[in-house]
Design a protein around this motif. Structure first.
Motif, short mmCIF file in Angstrom:
data_model
loop_
_atom_site.label_atom_id
_atom_site.label_comp_id
_atom_site.label_asym_id
_atom_site.label_seq_id
_atom_site.Cartn_x
_atom_site.Cartn_y
_atom_site.Cartn_z
N MET A 142 -6.70 -5.98 8.10
CA MET A 142 -6.72 -5.00 7.17
C MET A 142 -6.47 -5.61 5.57
O MET A 142 -5.65 -6.59 5.45
CB MET A 142 -5.83 -4.00 7.19
N GLY A 143 -7.16 -5.40 4.72
CA GLY A 143 -7.05 -5.78 3.22
C GLY A 143 -5.41 -5.46 2.62
O GLY A 143 -5.04 -6.03 1.77
N SER A 144 -5.33 -4.13 3.20
CA SER A 144 -4.01 -3.51 2.67
C SER A 144 -3.37 -2.73 3.52
O SER A 144 -4.00 -2.19 4.55
CB SER A 144 -3.83 -3.05 1.39
N PHE A 194 -5.81 -6.38 21.55
CA PHE A 194 -6.00 -6.36 20.19
C PHE A 194 -4.79 -6.80 19.56
O PHE A 194 -3.54 -6.73 19.75
CB PHE A 194 -6.57 -5.35 19.52
N ASP A 195 -4.92 -7.63 18.26
CA ASP A 195 -3.84 -7.83 17.43
C ASP A 195 -4.22 -7.38 16.11
O ASP A 195 -5.42 -7.10 15.89
CB ASP A 195 -3.72 -9.44 17.05
N ILE A 196 -3.23 -6.97 15.33
CA ILE A 196 -3.68 -6.35 13.93
C ILE A 196 -2.59 -6.96 12.69
O ILE A 196 -1.47 -7.33 13.06
CB ILE A 196 -3.45 -4.92 13.99
N ALA A 197 -3.29 -7.17 11.77
CA ALA A 197 -2.54 -7.95 10.59
C ALA A 197 -3.16 -7.34 9.31
O ALA A 197 -4.25 -6.98 9.12
CB ALA A 197 -2.57 -9.42 10.52
N VAL A 198 -2.53 -7.78 8.32
CA VAL A 198 -2.75 -7.35 6.94
C VAL A 198 -3.08 -8.72 6.22
O VAL A 198 -2.20 -9.36 6.22
CB VAL A 198 -1.51 -6.48 6.17
N HIS A 243 -8.23 -11.73 -1.56
CA HIS A 243 -8.10 -12.03 -2.59
C HIS A 243 -6.68 -12.32 -3.03
O HIS A 243 -6.46 -13.41 -3.80
CB HIS A 243 -8.56 -10.85 -3.96
N ARG A 244 -5.72 -11.81 -2.42
CA ARG A 244 -4.31 -12.17 -2.68
C ARG A 244 -3.77 -13.23 -1.61
O ARG A 244 -2.87 -13.92 -2.13
CB ARG A 244 -3.59 -10.73 -2.52
N THR A 245 -4.35 -13.06 -0.50
CA THR A 245 -3.96 -14.09 0.34
C THR A 245 -5.05 -14.86 1.23
O THR A 245 -4.97 -14.83 2.35
CB THR A 245 -2.93 -13.47 1.25
N ALA A 276 -13.99 -4.93 -1.10
CA ALA A 276 -14.31 -5.05 0.30
C ALA A 276 -14.93 -6.43 0.73
O ALA A 276 -15.77 -6.70 1.64
CB ALA A 276 -15.28 -4.03 0.97
N ALA A 277 -14.32 -7.67 -0.06
CA ALA A 277 -14.63 -8.84 0.42
C ALA A 277 -14.24 -9.47 1.70
O ALA A 277 -14.78 -10.20 2.29
CB ALA A 277 -14.12 -9.53 -1.03
N LEU A 278 -13.18 -8.50 2.25
CA LEU A 278 -12.44 -9.34 3.51
C LEU A 278 -13.44 -9.54 4.56
O LEU A 278 -13.52 -10.43 5.26
CB LEU A 278 -11.42 -8.28 3.90
N PRO A 279 -14.29 -8.64 5.00
CA PRO A 279 -15.46 -8.98 6.06
C PRO A 279 -16.16 -10.21 5.94
O PRO A 279 -16.24 -11.09 6.96
CB PRO A 279 -16.12 -7.71 6.28
#
Length: 157
Positions: free
Chosen positions: A8-10, A31-35, A39-41, A65-68
């Protein structure tokens, strides 16, 4: 082993991610989940993706929405992008669906963490055929709910 890594982006994207985790629990998909922000990390995104043994990635992000796309740049495994509604909804949608040639991202609808989970399960069913019956049962349950809802509505008239 992790079958799906959700990024997730945030933290504010968690309600969208929870739609996916509910189905993963139902289907017994690990599954695993993380933030991690594109842009920031960005180094954290790269570390998480390259260090993961996941078969499929789900990247949830709003605004630009650059993360994907960033996740897809670090792996050749399937990436499912979930745009998140907000102040820049169209930007998020277009960012996920308009990827450059050679770096595709599968896109589901706005805030559709549930559809991302179903698509991930469909992809995983190629490797884990036991998921096929779970997917078919899920569709059956959805159809039964529609029939029940129809009876409820028609009984009022």
């Amino acid at each position: 082993m992790t079958q799906v890594l959700i990024l997730m982006g945030s933290k504010s994207d968690l309600p969208v991610a929870e739609k996916a985790t509910e189905l993963f629990k139902k289907f017994n998909i690990t599954f695993d989940i993380a933030v991690a922000s594109a842009h920031r990390t960005p180094a954290r995104v790269e570390e998480l993706v390259k260090g993961s043994d996941a078969d499929v990635f789900i990247a949830i992000a709003g605004m630009s929405a650059a993360l994907p796309g960033v996740v897809a740049s670090f792996t050749v495994k399937p990436v499912i992008g979930v745009p998140v509604a907000g102040k820049m909804t169209m930007d998020a949608i277009l960012s996920v669906v308009q990827m450059p040639p050679g770096i595709p991202v599968a896109a589901v609808g706005l805030d559709r963490g549930d559809n991302a989970a179903v698509l991930a399960a469909q992809i995983l069913s190629v490797k884990y055929p036991e998921l096929t019956d779970k997917l078919l049962n899920h569709r059956k349950e959805m159809a039964e709910k529609v029939e029940k809802d129809s009876l409820e509505v028609s009984s009022k008239f």
